[in-house]
Design a protein around this motif. Structure first.
Motif, PDB file in Angstrom:
ATOM      1  N   HIS B 164     -17.899 -20.091   6.481  1.00 37.71           N
ATOM      2  CA  HIS B 164     -16.071 -20.598   6.955  1.00 37.71           C
ATOM      3  C   HIS B 164     -14.799 -20.055   5.368  1.00 37.71           C
ATOM      4  N   THR B 165     -15.983 -19.289   4.696  1.00 34.55           N
ATOM      5  CA  THR B 165     -15.236 -18.123   4.208  1.00 34.55           C
ATOM      6  C   THR B 165     -15.759 -16.977   2.785  1.00 34.55           C
ATOM      7  N   VAL B 166     -14.688 -16.218   3.780  1.00 36.22           N
ATOM      8  CA  VAL B 166     -15.529 -14.539   3.775  1.00 36.22           C
ATOM      9  C   VAL B 166     -14.475 -13.767   1.732  1.00 36.22           C
ATOM     10  N   GLU B 167     -15.264 -13.394   0.760  1.00 34.43           N
ATOM     11  CA  GLU B 167     -14.608 -12.448   0.054  1.00 34.43           C
ATOM     12  C   GLU B 167     -14.232 -11.234   0.658  1.00 34.43           C
ATOM     13  N   ILE B 168     -13.041 -10.612   0.426  1.00 32.38           N
ATOM     14  CA  ILE B 168     -13.190  -8.687   1.286  1.00 32.38           C
ATOM     15  C   ILE B 168     -13.248  -8.063  -0.162  1.00 32.38           C
ATOM     16  N   ILE B 169     -14.067  -7.539  -0.246  1.00 35.30           N
ATOM     17  CA  ILE B 169     -14.321  -6.693  -1.188  1.00 35.30           C
ATOM     18  C   ILE B 169     -13.834  -5.039  -1.412  1.00 35.30           C
ATOM     19  N   THR B 170     -12.882  -4.747  -2.002  1.00 34.80           N
ATOM     20  CA  THR B 170     -12.150  -3.304  -2.077  1.00 34.80           C
ATOM     21  C   THR B 170     -12.700  -2.290  -2.474  1.00 34.80           C
ATOM     22  N   ASN B 171     -12.199  -0.742  -2.138  1.00 35.52           N
ATOM     23  CA  ASN B 171     -13.099  -0.203  -3.291  1.00 35.52           C
ATOM     24  C   ASN B 171     -12.195   0.336  -4.866  1.00 35.52           C
ATOM     25  N   GLU B 172     -10.161   0.316  -4.162  1.00 33.13           N
ATOM     26  CA  GLU B 172      -9.503  -0.309  -5.396  1.00 33.13           C
ATOM     27  C   GLU B 172      -8.498  -1.159  -5.474  1.00 33.13           C
ATOM     28  N   SER B 173      -7.785  -1.504  -6.029  1.00 32.25           N
ATOM     29  CA  SER B 173      -7.133  -2.762  -5.597  1.00 32.25           C
ATOM     30  C   SER B 173      -6.563  -2.082  -4.919  1.00 32.25           C
ATOM     31  N   GLU B 174      -5.799  -2.948  -4.245  1.00 33.26           N
ATOM     32  CA  GLU B 174      -5.498  -2.645  -2.845  1.00 33.26           C
ATOM     33  C   GLU B 174      -3.958  -3.699  -2.305  1.00 33.26           C
ATOM     34  N   PRO B 175      -2.730  -3.805  -2.833  1.00 30.77           N
ATOM     35  CA  PRO B 175      -1.611  -4.627  -2.835  1.00 30.77           C
ATOM     36  C   PRO B 175      -1.310  -5.126  -1.553  1.00 30.77           C
ATOM     37  N   VAL B 176      -1.691  -3.693   0.049  1.00 29.69           N
ATOM     38  CA  VAL B 176      -1.336  -3.673   1.073  1.00 29.69           C
ATOM     39  C   VAL B 176      -2.587  -5.047   2.076  1.00 29.69           C
ATOM     40  N   LEU B 177      -3.838  -5.332   1.526  1.00 30.79           N
ATOM     41  CA  LEU B 177      -4.140  -5.857   2.026  1.00 30.79           C
ATOM     42  C   LEU B 177      -3.753  -6.783   3.050  1.00 30.79           C
ATOM     43  N   LEU B 178      -2.809  -8.009   2.845  1.00 31.39           N
ATOM     44  CA  LEU B 178      -2.488  -8.394   3.886  1.00 31.39           C
ATOM     45  C   LEU B 178      -1.968  -8.227   5.419  1.00 31.39           C
ATOM     46  N   ASP B 438       5.025  -1.675   5.072  1.00 27.36           N
ATOM     47  CA  ASP B 438       4.141  -1.366   4.263  1.00 27.36           C
ATOM     48  C   ASP B 438       5.192   0.283   3.712  1.00 27.36           C
ATOM     49  N   ALA B 439       5.828   0.046   2.695  1.00 28.71           N
ATOM     50  CA  ALA B 439       6.651   1.395   2.039  1.00 28.71           C
ATOM     51  C   ALA B 439       5.227   2.617   1.692  1.00 28.71           C
ATOM     52  N   SER B 440       3.985   1.937   1.488  1.00 26.14           N
ATOM     53  CA  SER B 440       3.593   3.557   0.829  1.00 26.14           C
ATOM     54  C   SER B 440       2.746   4.447   2.478  1.00 26.14           C
ATOM     55  N   LEU B 441       3.076   4.105   3.838  1.00 25.60           N
ATOM     56  CA  LEU B 441       3.153   5.036   4.893  1.00 25.60           C
ATOM     57  C   LEU B 441       4.099   5.796   5.294  1.00 25.60           C
ATOM     58  N   ALA B 442       5.179   4.941   4.658  1.00 28.96           N
ATOM     59  CA  ALA B 442       6.397   6.150   4.863  1.00 28.96           C
ATOM     60  C   ALA B 442       6.151   7.488   4.084  1.00 28.96           C
ATOM     61  N   PHE B 443       5.575   7.383   2.723  1.00 27.38           N
ATOM     62  CA  PHE B 443       5.901   8.409   2.109  1.00 27.38           C
ATOM     63  C   PHE B 443       4.393   8.962   1.937  1.00 27.38           C
ATOM     64  N   ASP B 444       3.484   9.009   2.750  1.00 24.91           N
ATOM     65  CA  ASP B 444       2.520   9.672   3.674  1.00 24.91           C
ATOM     66  C   ASP B 444       2.506  10.992   3.277  1.00 24.91           C
ATOM     67  N   ARG B 445       3.345  11.820   3.601  1.00 27.22           N
ATOM     68  CA  ARG B 445       3.631  13.222   3.325  1.00 27.22           C
ATOM     69  C   ARG B 445       4.744  13.740   2.646  1.00 27.22           C
ATOM     70  N   ILE B 446       4.947  12.597   1.425  1.00 24.03           N
ATOM     71  CA  ILE B 446       6.178  12.893   0.542  1.00 24.03           C
ATOM     72  C   ILE B 446       4.683  14.001  -0.759  1.00 24.03           C
ATOM     73  N   THR B 447       4.029  13.620  -0.796  1.00 26.59           N
ATOM     74  CA  THR B 447       3.153  14.113  -1.821  1.00 26.59           C
ATOM     75  C   THR B 447       3.291  14.964  -2.068  1.00 26.59           C
ATOM     76  N   THR B 448       2.619  15.878  -3.021  1.00 24.35           N
ATOM     77  CA  THR B 448       2.735  17.361  -3.934  1.00 24.35           C
ATOM     78  C   THR B 448       1.381  17.394  -2.700  1.00 24.35           C
ATOM     79  N   GLU B 449       0.555  16.869  -3.001  1.00 21.47           N
ATOM     80  CA  GLU B 449      -0.875  17.215  -1.593  1.00 21.47           C
ATOM     81  C   GLU B 449      -0.489  17.108  -0.396  1.00 21.47           C
TER      82      GLU B 449
END
Lengths: 305, 529
Positions: B164-178, B438-449
């Motif tokens: 009844h306990t899990v640990e979710i490990i992410t590749n990078e730090s992940e503020p929007v995991l929830l 979350d705002a991150s998704l909203a700026f998905d297409r704004i970066t130079t790349e």
């Protein structure tokens, strides 16, 4: 007759082959399913992976031969949308479409036979003009308009019938009527002219001159013979009905093939479109063939050589 | 004569036999018990004949699938939430609340630990354990072919600490995991059932932990869920839920007016008055996550490369007029895509519009175009609510200030192809939603790349802010970074945000229903009057 049958059956093969090419190319040309499937956030890499997974990165002819190869094994491919084999999904919808088509045909027959006979026997009378006029109207009325008007009147205002869906007999009435009207209009005119032609034949004149009752002349002698072209037209119409329920099914959210095809086209679900068009084409060919045979059986004067 | 008789007889038999085949095959496909069918007629569905409480929804399209990882369709999720649970869920205010996880903590930058609820069972009786979390999340995080893969590839692995306990490990730090774990793609699946019976069986007979369990799905017709007596939360309020698919707007409205359904979604603005005027029905409207916007090219060589021209476009458009006249008031003007309810929203830019046609003309003259400019403007037709009408009105508004827009209206799949190929001209109109809240998704297409070939917008400051915010576990600072980005975008205008769209519902007077910002249809938030 046997030779004719054999020839007709053999002709089905190239026709189906041609249909497979047309369907494949058309579906291929009209849109890109991957763009529709991916989320707005998908990257080019996600896109590339999906294209490869679906085999869409292969040249067109390779894709076609893969398609045909699977087809010969009865495999129409997997629906993108449902992630299930396409053919069973299409077959699952056939009964609903058949049900609607047959009910529409019944509506058309029940309306057109009496109207056609009355028009012919009371030629140029007020009734004849009225029926001919309404048959033009019935033919010209678009299905979507008629369907929505029927819903507004019988379901919303009178609350007599359900609006949409499938289940009980009551659900069948409005869509069957919507679909049947156009056919009824066509059949009324056909019965009228066929009946008129027969009524001018010598044997009818003979029957009349013998002093038979007019009703016996009309119903016993003329009607039976004038039904020959009508029966064949009914067979032909049934085939077009199966493919032609698209709009009516959408309006009444009738879960048949028509609705399935529209949804599949909207989502570029190629396998479903291909399988559905194939099934419809097959049914059309078969019912055309049946119509030919029927015609031959009904009227021995016709020869096929 | 005899032969003819035989012929007609044969025809009759043929016709009759097809009729019988047609009719007799009906019961086999309509597997629903007779009683259900009759209850869907003109009788009021909120209370069927047998006294059971039935809630009927009508939407414009059927759910896509029960593969919760392989679709990206909000209206499908809206149904699924009644059958499945996430580890954490969002309440009506979009605050994260415990669901299948009762508590969680951040162990380090890349590890989150979740305590799971005990005593939860799936609809087939299997207990819900850490195994199921591992199975579910690792499937979507690893299978590139799944449509939601892109939103879960951030997860590296799920470690089982105890049942009844899990640990979710992410590749990078992940503020929007929830946020990720409380949205589509995170429904907890029964690992034992799927491993034993196979995925195909699951798709036919899906099993979740939610308040309602699967009964029947007739594609493009109806999906029926029934009460789960073993539900771990509050007792389900309804005996049965019916989700009907009615693509034709007029039919959907008619079903509502006649009492055939209790809630109809996606009501066209032109039908709102009719529903209000009808006895026994009313309308409900609420904001959605979708924002209608113009994407603008800043590519060298285009007229819109000049910031003054972009500003002129912004000032020429009267968003309030569009919302009032075309959407019957169903929307809110906005200058940002990160609307209230999202992490990182900038309230200063919401509910506002800049409309100043005189200044727009002046700006054009200052930019060196006193006689106006010609641009290409592409928009969808039939994809969003009243998109064609909106585009035409925008074209007229631009014309007023001297921006002659060549309007190119495209059917969605054609539009989508050009969109993905990045081949639009100066301007195109599109509406984006934000399922991540979350705002991150909203700026998905704004970066130079990501902007390359589309807006060709490039601002090193924005790039840096977005890069920092993406991994920033200091949430307060992270929010500030996004607020700043929104200010810069509102100034630079590679995207011009116009209005947040509302969702319109038609509702029976027999029930209480309040739309949610995430457009989910939680049956247990809907009550009988």
């Amino acid at each position: 007759m046997k030779q004719y049958l054999l020839k007709s059956l053999l002709q089905i093969i190239p026709v189906l082959f041609l249909i497979s090419v047309i369907v494949f190319v058309l579906v291929y040309c009209t849109g890109d399913p991957v763009s529709l499937m991916l989320a707005d956030t998908a990257t080019d890499e996600d896109r590339r992976i999906l294209i490869a997974a679906l085999g869409l990165d292969q040249p067109l002819y390779v894709q076609y031969f893969t398609f045909i190869g699977h087809l010969l094994q009865g495999d129409f491919g997997k629906s993108f949308r449902y992630d299930m084999p396409a053919l069973p999904i299409v077959m699952e919808r056939l009964p609903a479409t058949f049900e609607l088509a047959i009910a529409a045909m019944l509506v058309a027959t029940v309306i057109s036979i009496p109207l056609g006979i009355l028009s012919a026997t009371k030629r140029n009378s007020f009734l004849d003009v009225l029926f001919s006029g309404s048959s033009v109207l019935g033919k010209a009325m678009p299905h979507f308009w008629l369907g929505i008007m029927l819903i507004l009147l019988f379901a919303v205002e009178l609350k007599a019938l359900p609006v949409s869906g499938r289940g009980t007999l009551a659900h069948l009435i409005l869509p069957a009527f919507t679909l049947g009207t156009g056919i009824a209009a066509e059949m009324t005119r056909l019965i009228r002219s066929s009946m008129l032609e027969i009524l001018n034949q010598d044997y009818i004149r003979t029957a009349r001159s013998k002093g038979l009752f007019e009703s016996i002349v009309v119903y016993k002698h003329a009607l039976r013979n004038s039904m020959i072209p009508v029966v064949t037209i009914m067979a032909l119409q049934t085939s077009t009905l199966i493919g032609g329920t698209l709009i009516t099914e959408t309006i009444f959210s009738w879960p048949g093939m028509g609705q399935l095809i529209i949804q599949a086209v909207n989502t570029r679900d190629m396998a479903i479109v291909q399988a559905a068009v194939f099934v419809v084409a097959f049914l059309v060919i078969i019912s055309n063939l049946l119509a030919d045979i029927l015609y031959r059986v009904l009227d021995p004067r016709i020869k096929y050589n | 004569m005899k032969k003819r008789f035989a012929g007609i007889g044969l025809a009759a038999v043929l016709a009759l036999s097809t009729a019988i085949v047609g009719c007799s095959s009906q019961p086999t496909t309509t597997t629903a018990p007779k009683q259900e069918q009759t209850s869907q007629g003109s009788t009021a569905p909120a209370q069927s004949d047998s006294g059971e409480k039935v809630l009927t929804f009508a939407s414009g399209n059927d759910i896509v699938s029960f593969d919760i990882h392989d679709h990206n369709n909000t209206s499908t999720e809206a149904v699924h939430v009644n059958m499945f649970n996430y580890l954490v869920k969002k309440d009506r205010d979009q605050k994260v609340q415990p669901d299948l996880a009762t508590s969680w903590e951040i162990v380090n930058d890349k590890t989150w630990r979740f305590k799971l609820r005990e005593g939860v069972t799936f609809h087939n009786g299997d207990p819900f354990t850490a195994e199921d979390v591992k199975f579910t999340l690792e499937r979507i995080a690893k299978d590139q072919k799944l449509l939601e893969y892109g939103n879960y590839k951030q997860i590296k692995e799920v470690k089982i600490v105890d049942p009844h306990t899990v640990e979710i490990i992410t590749n990078e730090s992940e503020p929007v995991l929830l946020n990720r774990l409380s949205r589509l793609g995170s429904s907890m699946l029964p690992s034992k059932y799927i491993k034993e019976k196979g995925w195909d069986e699951f798709l036919k007979n899906p099993v979740g932990t939610g308040p309602y369990k699967f009964q029947e799905w007739k594609r493009d017709d109806r999906l029926i869920l029934v009460k789960n007596e073993q539900y771990f939360g509050d007792k389900p309020k309804w005996d049965k839920l019916i989700f009907r698919s009615i693509p034709e707007d007029a039919t959907r409205v008619a079903e509502l007016l006649t009492g055939g359904v209790d809630i109809a979604v996606n009501i066209p603005p032109s039908d709102l008055d009719r529903i209000e005027g009808n006895e026994g029905t009313h309308t409900a409207t609420g904001p959605t996550q979708r924002v209608m916007q113009l994407t603008v090219r800043t590519t060298p060589g285009t007229v819109t490369e000049n910031p003054k021209v972009r500003e002129a476009i912004d000032l020429a458009i009267d968003e309030k007029a569009i919302v009032d006249s075309i959407l019957a008031g169903g929307g809110t003007p906005t200058r940002t895509r990160v609307t209230p309810g999202n992490f990182g929203a900038n309230p200063d830019l919401f509910g506002k519009a800049l409309y100043d046609p005189e200044r727009a003309k002046q700006l054009l003259a200052e930019a060196g175009y006193p006689n106006g400019v010609d641009i290409t403007f592409s928009a969808t037709s039939g994809r969003y609510l009243k998109d064609k009408e909106t585009a035409e009105l925008i074209q007229a508004m631009l014309g007023e200030v001297g921006i002659r827009a060549k309007l190119d209206l495209l059917e969605w799949s054609k539009f989508n192809e050009t969109y993905k190929a990045k081949k639009f001209g100066e301007l195109f109109m599109i509406a984006y939603a934000n399922s991540m809240f979350d705002a991150s998704l909203a700026f998905d297409r704004i970066t130079t790349e990501r902007g390359k070939g589309e807006t060709d917008y490039s601002n090193p400051e924005v790039d840096q802010l977005l890069k920092d915010a993406e991994k920033n576990m200091n949430l307060e600072e992270r929010a500030k970074q996004y607020v700043k980005v929104q200010e810069i975008i509102a100034q630079d205008r590679p995207q011009i945000y116009m209005y947040q769209m509302n969702a319109n519902y038609g509702v029976s007077d027999k029930i209480n229903f309040e739309p949610r910002l995430d457009e989910m249809l939680f049956a247990d938030e809907i009550t009988k009057k």
